[in-house]
Design a protein around this motif. Structure first.
Motif, PDB file in Angstrom:
ATOM      1  N   PRO A  29       0.985  -1.217  -0.022  1.00  0.00           N
ATOM      2  CA  PRO A  29       0.132  -0.071   0.162  1.00  0.00           C
ATOM      3  C   PRO A  29       0.806   1.192   0.073  1.00  0.00           C
ATOM      4  O   PRO A  29       1.958   1.466   0.526  1.00  0.00           O
ATOM      5  CB  PRO A  29      -0.811  -0.233   1.326  1.00  0.00           C
ATOM      6  N   SER A  30       0.493   2.258  -0.544  1.00  0.00           N
ATOM      7  CA  SER A  30       1.161   3.695  -0.663  1.00  0.00           C
ATOM      8  C   SER A  30      -0.122   4.814  -0.282  1.00  0.00           C
ATOM      9  O   SER A  30      -0.539   5.434  -1.464  1.00  0.00           O
ATOM     10  CB  SER A  30       1.770   3.843  -1.876  1.00  0.00           C
ATOM     11  N   PRO A  31      -0.288   4.878   0.874  1.00  0.00           N
ATOM     12  CA  PRO A  31      -1.352   5.987   1.251  1.00  0.00           C
ATOM     13  C   PRO A  31      -1.099   7.222   0.914  1.00  0.00           C
ATOM     14  O   PRO A  31      -1.752   8.231   0.609  1.00  0.00           O
ATOM     15  CB  PRO A  31      -1.327   5.853   2.727  1.00  0.00           C
ATOM     16  N   ALA A  32       0.334   7.638   0.697  1.00  0.00           N
ATOM     17  CA  ALA A  32       0.605   9.007   0.458  1.00  0.00           C
ATOM     18  C   ALA A  32       0.313   9.306  -1.181  1.00  0.00           C
ATOM     19  O   ALA A  32       0.005  10.602  -1.374  1.00  0.00           O
ATOM     20  CB  ALA A  32       2.319   9.102   0.377  1.00  0.00           C
ATOM     21  N   SER A  33       0.124   8.287  -1.956  1.00  0.00           N
ATOM     22  CA  SER A  33      -0.205   8.567  -3.283  1.00  0.00           C
ATOM     23  C   SER A  33      -1.501   8.450  -3.715  1.00  0.00           C
ATOM     24  O   SER A  33      -2.061   8.304  -4.783  1.00  0.00           O
ATOM     25  CB  SER A  33       0.787   7.940  -4.367  1.00  0.00           C
ATOM     26  N   GLU A  34      -2.486   8.183  -2.677  1.00  0.00           N
ATOM     27  CA  GLU A  34      -3.625   7.668  -2.990  1.00  0.00           C
ATOM     28  C   GLU A  34      -4.770   8.837  -3.630  1.00  0.00           C
ATOM     29  O   GLU A  34      -5.366   8.587  -4.530  1.00  0.00           O
ATOM     30  CB  GLU A  34      -4.622   7.546  -1.537  1.00  0.00           C
ATOM     31  N   GLU A 102      -1.882  -6.081 -11.787  1.00  0.00           N
ATOM     32  CA  GLU A 102      -2.499  -4.616 -11.809  1.00  0.00           C
ATOM     33  C   GLU A 102      -3.910  -4.641 -11.496  1.00  0.00           C
ATOM     34  O   GLU A 102      -4.403  -3.417 -10.745  1.00  0.00           O
ATOM     35  CB  GLU A 102      -2.656  -4.293 -13.403  1.00  0.00           C
ATOM     36  N   LEU A 103      -4.735  -5.549 -11.591  1.00  0.00           N
ATOM     37  CA  LEU A 103      -6.157  -5.554 -11.374  1.00  0.00           C
ATOM     38  C   LEU A 103      -6.395  -5.477  -9.732  1.00  0.00           C
ATOM     39  O   LEU A 103      -7.128  -4.985  -9.111  1.00  0.00           O
ATOM     40  CB  LEU A 103      -6.908  -6.841 -11.962  1.00  0.00           C
ATOM     41  N   ILE A 104      -5.574  -6.373  -9.163  1.00  0.00           N
ATOM     42  CA  ILE A 104      -5.377  -6.477  -7.642  1.00  0.00           C
ATOM     43  C   ILE A 104      -5.178  -5.248  -7.188  1.00  0.00           C
ATOM     44  O   ILE A 104      -5.547  -4.700  -6.052  1.00  0.00           O
ATOM     45  CB  ILE A 104      -4.508  -7.749  -7.086  1.00  0.00           C
ATOM     46  N   GLN A 105      -4.060  -4.466  -7.884  1.00  0.00           N
ATOM     47  CA  GLN A 105      -3.487  -3.369  -7.411  1.00  0.00           C
ATOM     48  C   GLN A 105      -4.845  -2.288  -7.332  1.00  0.00           C
ATOM     49  O   GLN A 105      -4.970  -1.540  -6.422  1.00  0.00           O
ATOM     50  CB  GLN A 105      -2.521  -2.541  -8.211  1.00  0.00           C
ATOM     51  N   GLY A 106      -5.426  -2.376  -8.227  1.00  0.00           N
ATOM     52  CA  GLY A 106      -6.571  -1.312  -8.370  1.00  0.00           C
ATOM     53  C   GLY A 106      -7.661  -1.510  -7.613  1.00  0.00           C
ATOM     54  O   GLY A 106      -8.430  -0.658  -7.037  1.00  0.00           O
ATOM     55  N   ARG A 112      -2.830   2.437  -5.182  1.00  0.00           N
ATOM     56  CA  ARG A 112      -2.294   1.910  -6.433  1.00  0.00           C
ATOM     57  C   ARG A 112      -3.499   1.915  -7.204  1.00  0.00           C
ATOM     58  O   ARG A 112      -4.757   1.842  -6.716  1.00  0.00           O
ATOM     59  CB  ARG A 112      -1.899   0.552  -5.961  1.00  0.00           C
ATOM     60  N   ALA A 113      -3.099   1.846  -8.511  1.00  0.00           N
ATOM     61  CA  ALA A 113      -4.533   1.742  -9.511  1.00  0.00           C
ATOM     62  C   ALA A 113      -3.961   1.106 -10.680  1.00  0.00           C
ATOM     63  O   ALA A 113      -2.735   0.639 -10.982  1.00  0.00           O
ATOM     64  CB  ALA A 113      -4.495   3.330  -9.951  1.00  0.00           C
ATOM     65  N   PHE A 114      -4.827   0.465 -11.434  1.00  0.00           N
ATOM     66  CA  PHE A 114      -4.603  -0.265 -12.706  1.00  0.00           C
ATOM     67  C   PHE A 114      -4.040   0.628 -13.690  1.00  0.00           C
ATOM     68  O   PHE A 114      -4.667   1.628 -14.037  1.00  0.00           O
ATOM     69  CB  PHE A 114      -5.872  -0.897 -13.195  1.00  0.00           C
ATOM     70  N   ASP A 115      -3.046   0.223 -14.338  1.00  0.00           N
ATOM     71  CA  ASP A 115      -2.683   0.946 -15.415  1.00  0.00           C
ATOM     72  C   ASP A 115      -2.171   0.196 -16.371  1.00  0.00           C
ATOM     73  O   ASP A 115      -1.246  -1.124 -16.375  1.00  0.00           O
ATOM     74  CB  ASP A 115      -1.047   1.686 -15.033  1.00  0.00           C
ATOM     75  N   ILE A 116      -2.638   0.329 -17.799  1.00  0.00           N
ATOM     76  CA  ILE A 116      -2.567  -0.536 -18.932  1.00  0.00           C
ATOM     77  C   ILE A 116      -1.196  -0.565 -19.392  1.00  0.00           C
ATOM     78  O   ILE A 116      -0.442  -1.586 -19.936  1.00  0.00           O
ATOM     79  CB  ILE A 116      -3.471  -0.286 -20.003  1.00  0.00           C
TER      80      ILE A 116
END
Length: 236
Positions: A29-34, A102-106, A112-116
């Protein structure tokens, strides 16, 4: 067989270790970049952002890190993939694995977010790893893993396949259709003979009837000839 088992075990251990490292890097997790990150479903959008908003070193670090994350897939997956279409299968497996990450990240990881574009960069790294080193290592592994032939087996001639025998016709035999034609011809000749004999018999019967008629007419004429003379004598 022992060498093959050891190589497979080493590849499996490496794949598991890489999976743990990948999960630690991508699923932390990266709360700072949420509030900063957003999902990206448009290919090339994040790459343009790296080129426009990031410095050269920061862009290389971001893009190069995603490429390096995919390289181990190209090195380890060929050991577990069949030899046929190995490159295509390796790339597809790497793409599917990174898409799942990526899907789990998003969906589950905070910040975190999904990025193609990350999926594209990871798959590119897997392809580079396969072409640079994975193809050679897997080729040697499969070459040495094959069971070598003994000298006795090498000296033995390979059995030649027997030619297929087709069911041929015995010499001197005629086809069935020719026999049938011969039978029809004989029947036609027999019918022609019967017709000729019938005509001959008819002609003979007609000739005998005509002869009988002529004989009857002659007798009748001969019997009636003297009557006018008697009549004349009586008239006198």
């Amino acid at each position: 067989m022992l060498v093959r088992g050891l190589v497979l075990a080493a590849a499996l251990v490496g794949l598991v270790a890489f999976s743990v490292l990948l999960a630690k890097v991508t699923l932390t997790p990266s709360p700072a970049s949420e509030d900063i990150v957003t999902s990206n479903l448009q290919p090339g959008r994040s790459l343009r952002q790296y080129a426009e908003d990031y410095t050269f070193l920061a862009a290389c670090k971001q893009a190069g890190g995603n490429v390096l994350l995919g390289v181990p897939f190209g090195l380890l997956l060929p050991f577990f993939v069949p030899r046929r279409l190995r490159m295509i299968r390796t790339v597809l497996l790497a793409a599917v694995a990174m898409a799942v990450v990526e899907l789990i990240q998003g969906a589950l990881v905070q910040g975190r977010a999904f990025d193609i574009d990350d999926v594209i960069l990871n798959t590119t790294g897997a392809l580079l790893g396969y072409f640079v080193l994975g193809r050679r290592i897997s080729h040697r592994y499969y070459t040495y893993a094959e069971v070598p032939r003994t000298p006795e087996q090498r000296d033995e001639p390979e059995p030649t396949p027997e030619p297929k025998r087709t069911a041929g016709k015995a010499p001197g035999t005629k086809p069935a259709w020719r026999k049938a034609d011969g039978t029809k011809t004989a029947d036609t000749k027999a019918r022609g003979t019967k017709t000729a004999s019938t005509k001959t018999a008819g002609a003979k019967a007609a000739g005998s009837k005509a002869a009988a008629k002529k004989a009857t007419g002659t007798k009748a004429t001969g019997a009636k000839a003297p009557r006018p003379l008697l009549d004349r004598l009586r008239g006198r």
